[in-house]
Motif scaffolding. Structure first.
Motif, PDB file in Angstrom:
ATOM      1  N   MET A  68       0.947  -1.244  -0.221  1.00 27.61           N
ATOM      2  CA  MET A  68       0.311  -0.423  -0.247  1.00 27.61           C
ATOM      3  C   MET A  68       1.131   1.395   0.349  1.00 27.61           C
ATOM      4  O   MET A  68       1.629   1.133   0.570  1.00 27.61           O
ATOM      5  N   SER A  69       0.951   2.631  -1.036  1.00 26.98           N
ATOM      6  CA  SER A  69       1.100   3.332  -1.236  1.00 26.98           C
ATOM      7  C   SER A  69       1.254   3.798   0.701  1.00 26.98           C
ATOM      8  O   SER A  69       0.665   3.913   1.160  1.00 26.98           O
ATOM      9  N   LEU A  70       2.103   5.051   1.157  1.00 27.17           N
ATOM     10  CA  LEU A  70       1.520   5.919   2.288  1.00 27.17           C
ATOM     11  C   LEU A  70       0.588   6.917   1.766  1.00 27.17           C
ATOM     12  O   LEU A  70       0.296   6.828   2.855  1.00 27.17           O
ATOM     13  N   MET A  71       0.047   7.446   0.726  1.00 24.49           N
ATOM     14  CA  MET A  71      -0.814   8.344   0.193  1.00 24.49           C
ATOM     15  C   MET A  71      -1.645   7.848   0.587  1.00 24.49           C
ATOM     16  O   MET A  71      -2.894   7.462   1.422  1.00 24.49           O
ATOM     17  N   LYS A  72      -2.147   6.132   0.519  1.00 26.40           N
ATOM     18  CA  LYS A  72      -3.060   5.146   0.418  1.00 26.40           C
ATOM     19  C   LYS A  72      -3.325   4.664   2.123  1.00 26.40           C
ATOM     20  O   LYS A  72      -4.120   4.812   2.366  1.00 26.40           O
ATOM     21  N   SER A  73      -2.034   4.589   2.634  1.00 28.57           N
ATOM     22  CA  SER A  73      -1.171   4.157   3.857  1.00 28.57           C
ATOM     23  C   SER A  73      -2.814   5.591   4.732  1.00 28.57           C
ATOM     24  O   SER A  73      -3.197   5.343   5.555  1.00 28.57           O
ATOM     25  N   LEU A  86      -7.336   9.094   9.553  1.00 32.86           N
ATOM     26  CA  LEU A  86      -7.709  11.160   9.102  1.00 32.86           C
ATOM     27  C   LEU A  86      -9.436  10.664   8.419  1.00 32.86           C
ATOM     28  O   LEU A  86     -10.175  10.363   7.957  1.00 32.86           O
ATOM     29  N   CYS A  87      -9.866  12.150   9.239  1.00 31.61           N
ATOM     30  CA  CYS A  87     -11.086  12.643   8.725  1.00 31.61           C
ATOM     31  C   CYS A  87     -11.371  13.146   8.573  1.00 31.61           C
ATOM     32  O   CYS A  87     -11.310  15.077   9.244  1.00 31.61           O
ATOM     33  N   GLN A  90       3.146  13.951   4.021  1.00 38.93           N
ATOM     34  CA  GLN A  90       1.217  14.173   3.317  1.00 38.93           C
ATOM     35  C   GLN A  90       0.416  14.976   3.846  1.00 38.93           C
ATOM     36  O   GLN A  90      -0.695  15.226   3.300  1.00 38.93           O
ATOM     37  N   ALA A  91       0.181  14.223   5.530  1.00 38.78           N
ATOM     38  CA  ALA A  91      -0.766  15.328   5.804  1.00 38.78           C
ATOM     39  C   ALA A  91      -1.122  16.557   5.724  1.00 38.78           C
ATOM     40  O   ALA A  91      -2.346  17.031   5.456  1.00 38.78           O
ATOM     41  N   LEU A  92       0.176  17.759   5.697  1.00 35.09           N
ATOM     42  CA  LEU A  92      -0.225  18.838   5.329  1.00 35.09           C
ATOM     43  C   LEU A  92      -0.607  18.714   4.167  1.00 35.09           C
ATOM     44  O   LEU A  92      -1.576  19.988   3.906  1.00 35.09           O
ATOM     45  N   ARG A  93       0.005  18.075   3.367  1.00 39.29           N
ATOM     46  CA  ARG A  93      -0.281  18.888   1.787  1.00 39.29           C
ATOM     47  C   ARG A  93      -1.536  18.732   1.417  1.00 39.29           C
ATOM     48  O   ARG A  93      -2.040  18.981   0.521  1.00 39.29           O
ATOM     49  N   ARG A  94      -2.207  17.510   2.404  1.00 39.25           N
ATOM     50  CA  ARG A  94      -3.174  17.127   1.667  1.00 39.25           C
ATOM     51  C   ARG A  94      -4.114  17.393   2.520  1.00 39.25           C
ATOM     52  O   ARG A  94      -5.633  18.421   2.034  1.00 39.25           O
ATOM     53  N   LEU A  95      -4.352  18.185   3.321  1.00 36.41           N
ATOM     54  CA  LEU A  95      -5.395  19.107   3.876  1.00 36.41           C
ATOM     55  C   LEU A  95      -5.023  20.463   3.156  1.00 36.41           C
ATOM     56  O   LEU A  95      -6.385  21.259   3.114  1.00 36.41           O
ATOM     57  N   ALA A  96      -4.067  21.528   2.839  1.00 36.87           N
ATOM     58  CA  ALA A  96      -3.790  22.682   1.701  1.00 36.87           C
ATOM     59  C   ALA A  96      -4.715  22.059   0.706  1.00 36.87           C
ATOM     60  O   ALA A  96      -5.015  22.983   0.387  1.00 36.87           O
ATOM     61  N   GLU A  97      -4.841  20.892   0.058  1.00 36.88           N
ATOM     62  CA  GLU A  97      -5.836  20.912  -1.218  1.00 36.88           C
ATOM     63  C   GLU A  97      -7.019  20.640  -1.198  1.00 36.88           C
ATOM     64  O   GLU A  97      -7.307  20.861  -1.894  1.00 36.88           O
ATOM     65  N   THR A  98      -7.519  20.654  -0.079  1.00 40.14           N
ATOM     66  CA  THR A  98      -8.580  20.707   1.003  1.00 40.14           C
ATOM     67  C   THR A  98      -9.219  21.613   0.027  1.00 40.14           C
ATOM     68  O   THR A  98     -10.173  22.293   0.796  1.00 40.14           O
TER      69      THR A  98
END
Length: 329
Positions: free
Chosen positions: A1-6, A14-15, A71-79
């Motif tokens: 499983m990739s890091l992002m998928k994980s 991740l809520c 990845q968490a920071l970038r994911r939230l910024a992208e949302t």
């Protein structure tokens, strides 16, 4: 499983609910989880207070591993989350890298400084609150030996340790302060079994009051102290209720206020460094019905006097970070 998928696997990790407004704020908890009864939980309480008062919603994320931070920071910024608040110094390096890529997003980091134009750095005067805890510990101790148990052995926690030792020694120059740390990796924040072991070892050396500045590990310290019928001092959140009559006090860091204020400011969050100290109620000792029977009039007077002296500059607890030394050790 990739890091992002994980990272995205499971609501526990991740809520981020779909369909939220683009300007929803976000909160990332450090390792140990939002219900650690300490640092993270204080942040959670601040977010929940903002939610209750405004009717708004926010995104949240609980870290599962060190590898997830960027990845968490970038994911939230992208949302579109704005601002994004994170708890813990360990986000510092990653935030310094990520923040420039999202110049229109405001970030707030608690417990360290990141010099970026879109970042608010919230730091606390831990030596001030810990000094007061030391005053109280010295007065409560019958043996003249008190303890300190830190989580990860890092300069930030030495701020607590040094302030505490200064308060103890100022109150009883002949007192002995035992010092232990749980470890040198992030796991040190979430090892209550090790915390209990260290507390037992300090008790065997005569400690009858132990201050725990160790995140989730501190829960084990407080439990062991209660089991051994000695006193403990909690940290970050008010932990007096965990063992009523056994927790002398808690050195509260108003992480809840830091999160609440950031969420309330929204995209207009003021950047730069914000220090929360004793004078601004950023740190304090918790006094309530759970520890009231333990606090004498003499203790109250001594703590009040020390607090006044710190606020007006008569007493200046040494900040370990200024020179990586503690004058009383």
């Amino acid at each position: 499983m990739s890091l992002m998928k994980s990272l995205l696997a499971g609501a526990a990790a991740l809520c981020i609910a779909p369909g939220l407004a683009l300007a929803d704020p976000a909160l990332i908890f450090d390792l140990g989880g939002k219900f650690d009864k300490s640092f993270n939980e204080a942040a959670y309480q601040g977010a929940e207070r903002w939610k209750a008062e405004t009717g708004g919603s926010y995104k949240e994320l609980e870290m599962q591993s060190e590898a997830q931070r960027e990845q968490a920071l970038r994911r939230l910024a992208e949302t579109g989350a704005n601002p994004i608040v994170m708890t813990g110094f360990a986000f510092g390096e990653v935030l310094n890298k990520v923040a420039p890529d999202y110049p229109n997003t405001k970030f707030a980091i608690i417990d360290t400084e990141v010099d970026q134009p879109n970042v608010q750095s919230v730091v606390f005067a831990e030596p001030e609150g810990s000094y007061l805890a030391g005053v109280l510990a010295a007065l409560a101790s019958k043996s003249g030996t008190v303890g300190f148990i830190g989580g990860m052995d890092i300069p930030l926690i030495h701020k607590f340790e040094c302030g505490y030792a200064q308060g103890v020694k100022a109150t009883n120059p002949n007192a002995k302060v035992l010092i232990n740390y749980t470890g040198t990796t992030p796991n040190a924040w979430n090892d209550p079994v090790k915390g209990a072991e260290l507390a037992k070892a300090q008790k065997s050396q005569g400690a009858d009051v132990i201050y725990a500045a160790a995140g989730g590990t501190g829960i084990g310290v407080l439990q062991a102290a209660a089991d051994m019928n000695i006193l403990s001092i909690g940290v970050d959140s008010n932990q007096n209720h965990l063992h009523p009559g056994q927790v002398l006090t808690s050195m509260v860091k108003r992480v809840d206020n830091a999160v609440y204020d950031a969420f309330k400011a929204g995209p207009e969050l003021q950047t730069g460094t914000r220090e929360m100290n004793l004078k601004s109620d950023g740190v304090a000792l918790a006094m309530d019905d759970n520890n009231k029977p333990l606090i004498t009039a003499e203790m109250t007077a001594a703590v009040d006097k020390a607090a006044t002296d710190i606020k007006d500059g008569t007493i200046k607890p040494h900040d370990y970070l200024t020179d990586n030394t503690c004058p009383v050790q």
